[in-house]
Design a protein around this motif. Structure first.
Motif, PDB file in Angstrom:
ATOM      1  N   CYS A 197      13.854   3.769  39.092  1.00 45.52           N
ATOM      2  CA  CYS A 197      13.929   3.108  37.799  1.00 45.52           C
ATOM      3  C   CYS A 197      14.253   4.144  36.719  1.00 45.52           C
ATOM      4  O   CYS A 197      13.618   5.195  36.651  1.00 45.52           O
ATOM      5  CB  CYS A 197      12.607   2.417  37.515  1.00 45.52           C
ATOM      6  N   CYS A 200      10.847   4.160  34.204  1.00 42.38           N
ATOM      7  CA  CYS A 200       9.536   4.651  34.650  1.00 42.38           C
ATOM      8  C   CYS A 200       9.628   5.536  35.902  1.00 42.38           C
ATOM      9  O   CYS A 200       8.606   5.973  36.430  1.00 42.38           O
ATOM     10  CB  CYS A 200       8.580   3.490  34.892  1.00 42.38           C
ATOM     11  N   CYS A 230      13.366  -1.167  37.430  1.00 48.35           N
ATOM     12  CA  CYS A 230      12.476  -2.047  38.180  1.00 48.35           C
ATOM     13  C   CYS A 230      12.283  -3.332  37.380  1.00 48.35           C
ATOM     14  O   CYS A 230      12.582  -3.381  36.190  1.00 48.35           O
ATOM     15  CB  CYS A 230      11.140  -1.362  38.473  1.00 48.35           C
ATOM     16  N   CYS A 233       9.954  -3.124  34.119  1.00 48.44           N
ATOM     17  CA  CYS A 233      10.588  -2.498  32.953  1.00 48.44           C
ATOM     18  C   CYS A 233      11.645  -3.411  32.364  1.00 48.44           C
ATOM     19  O   CYS A 233      11.781  -3.515  31.147  1.00 48.44           O
ATOM     20  CB  CYS A 233      11.215  -1.175  33.344  1.00 48.44           C
TER      21      CYS A 233
HETATM   22 ZN    ZN Z   1      10.404   0.785  35.785  1.00 53.17          ZN
END
Ligand code: ZN
Length: 433
Positions: A197, A200, A230, A233
């Motif tokens: 991601c 994050c 992801c 997020c």
């Molecule tokens: Zn993420």
């Protein structure tokens, strides 16, 4: 029950088209017009001359580090599919041997001179563990070519093709979900953002293609506006731009195109080179992972498995095929026990006999309604039965309870056990709303 496919070999030894006509095959066998070559997969050789007319069979090979998928397709029908489980114990065995020799050198017993400084590596050298895997992959392709008149072998190499991308960041192809090009860009982005991601840095979760500037606010579908994120997020970001979300530097990062993306593993190159040597360069074709994924999900609608990937590799893009036949489980085994002495301090010859109560290691057996192979024989008398697809111990049983299904041949064991191993759920290319 599904009709199984019987493989037919001509009198000359060349493979012919397979058949499903069991009656005819039994008739031939009974009258002595054909002979049985092998039970798994069921193969016969004709004893009379026939026309050697065959249709084009395409084989697909899905290379892997643990499991290789092999499939063959003719007339839009799957005629062979197998999962080949590779050996993973090679480097361990070599370490063991090295240690034995090392300790022997320190003691005044059987001595083998150290020769590690007196060896040279050939140009296409592979480490022994990879060499064994490459050889097994090639062997699997050859095995299909002995059963079926294979015209073309397709191998997947790399996840996407930079040559088809040209300049993905600035112009040309755009991301659209569920399209071949969409899969190409997705694989490209996954590699560019290291399969994690962008916000994050989480990996190993479902990843989605995400627009830095949302589409609703005029963001484009070009790779320079896309990252991998992801789901959490993606939802949290919502309708904000990356800068508003607190990641102003991502936009600049996304504009930098990926350099040198076509990284191809050494094992895949070795497999392709060897296949080209043996079948001729014109009979070996190369495909990319994004094409396989598109074909498997969008056209064939099959779940992720090694054989399904192999089927997708063997197909032309957009070609629909009929599923059929068992998935053969193949497991590569050591050709023999080369250890002469018991343990590293021993001067006693290995005493384990080849056969215990008439059973050898790696025979495919059935016990208590389950199919597996003999993975070990205990001193107390029981045998260890392991699963063909995973290599994990299923049970320990007395040898009297075993029923023999097949013996190991050609350095591997084959079984048409019905259980197919399907790996974890598919991650799909998704785009934020
Ligand atoms: Zn993420």
């Amino acid at each position: 029950m599904e009709q199984s496919i019987i493989y037919v070999i001509a009198k000359s030894g060349k493979p012919l088209m397979p058949t499903k006509n069991r009656k005819k095959v039994w008739y031939w066998l009974r009258k002595g017009l054909a002979r049985l070559v092998s039970c798994e997969p069921f193969t016969i050789q004709l004893r009379f001359e026939t026309s050697s007319y065959t249709q084009a069979v395409t084989a697909g090979v899905d290379t892997g580090s643990q499991t290789v998928g092999v499939a063959a397709i003719t007339n839009a029908e799957v005629v062979f599919q197998a999962e080949v489980h590779l050996r993973t114990d090679v480097s361990l065995k070599l370490t063991q041997r090295r240690q034995y020799r090392r300790t022997r050198r320190r003691r005044k017993i059987r001595y083998r001179a150290a020769r590690f400084a007196n060896r040279c590596r050939k140009p296409a050298w592979l480490p022994p563990s990879l060499h064994s895997k490459a050889q097994a992959t090639i062997k699997a392709a050859q095995q299909v070519a002995t059963l079926l008149p294979v015209r073309q072998i397709k191998v997947e190499i790399g996840s996407f093709d930079t040559q088809k991308m040209q300049d993905p960041e600035t112009e040309g192809i755009q991301y659209q979900q569920g399209q071949l090009q969409g899969y190409l860009i997705r694989e490209y982005l996954l590699t560019k953002w290291q399969r994690q991601c962008a916000y994050c840095q989480k990996s190993g979760v479902k990843l989605q293609v995400e627009h830095l500037t949302p589409k609703s606010r005029g963001g484009s579908d070009r790779a320079s506006n896309l990252v991998i994120a992801c789901e959490a997020c993606n939802v949290r970001k919502g309708n904000r731009t990356a800068a508003e979300f607190g990641y102003p530097y991502l936009q600049a990062q996304a504009r930098v195109p990926l350099k040198d993306a076509a990284h191809v593993s050494s094992i895949k190159t070795a497999v392709v080179n060897k296949l080209q040597e043996q079948f001729g360069a014109e009979h070996v074709a190369i495909t990319s992972g994004y094409e396989t994924k598109y074909q498997r999900i969008q056209v064939l609608d099959l779940p992720k498995s090694h054989t399904n990937d192999a089927i997708a590799i063997a197909c032309e893009i957009g070609e629909e095929v009929k599923q059929g036949g068992h998935v053969y489980q193949v497991r590569c085994i050591p050709r023999g026990n080369y250890q002469l002495y018991n343990g590293k301090h021993s001067e006693h010859r290995v005493w384990a006999p080849q056969k215990v109560k008439g059973w050898k290691l790696y025979e495919v057996v059935e016990a208590k309604g389950q199919v597996g192979y003999i993975g070990g024989r205990r001193l107390k008398g029981s045998f260890v039965v392991k699963a063909l697809s995973t290599g994990k111990t299923i049970m320990e049983v007395a040898p009297s309870k075993l029923v023999r299904l097949a013996r190991p041949v050609h350095g591997w064991m084959i079984s048409s056990a019905t259980e197919t191993f399907i790996s974890t759920k598919e991650e799909r290319a998704t785009s934020p709303v």
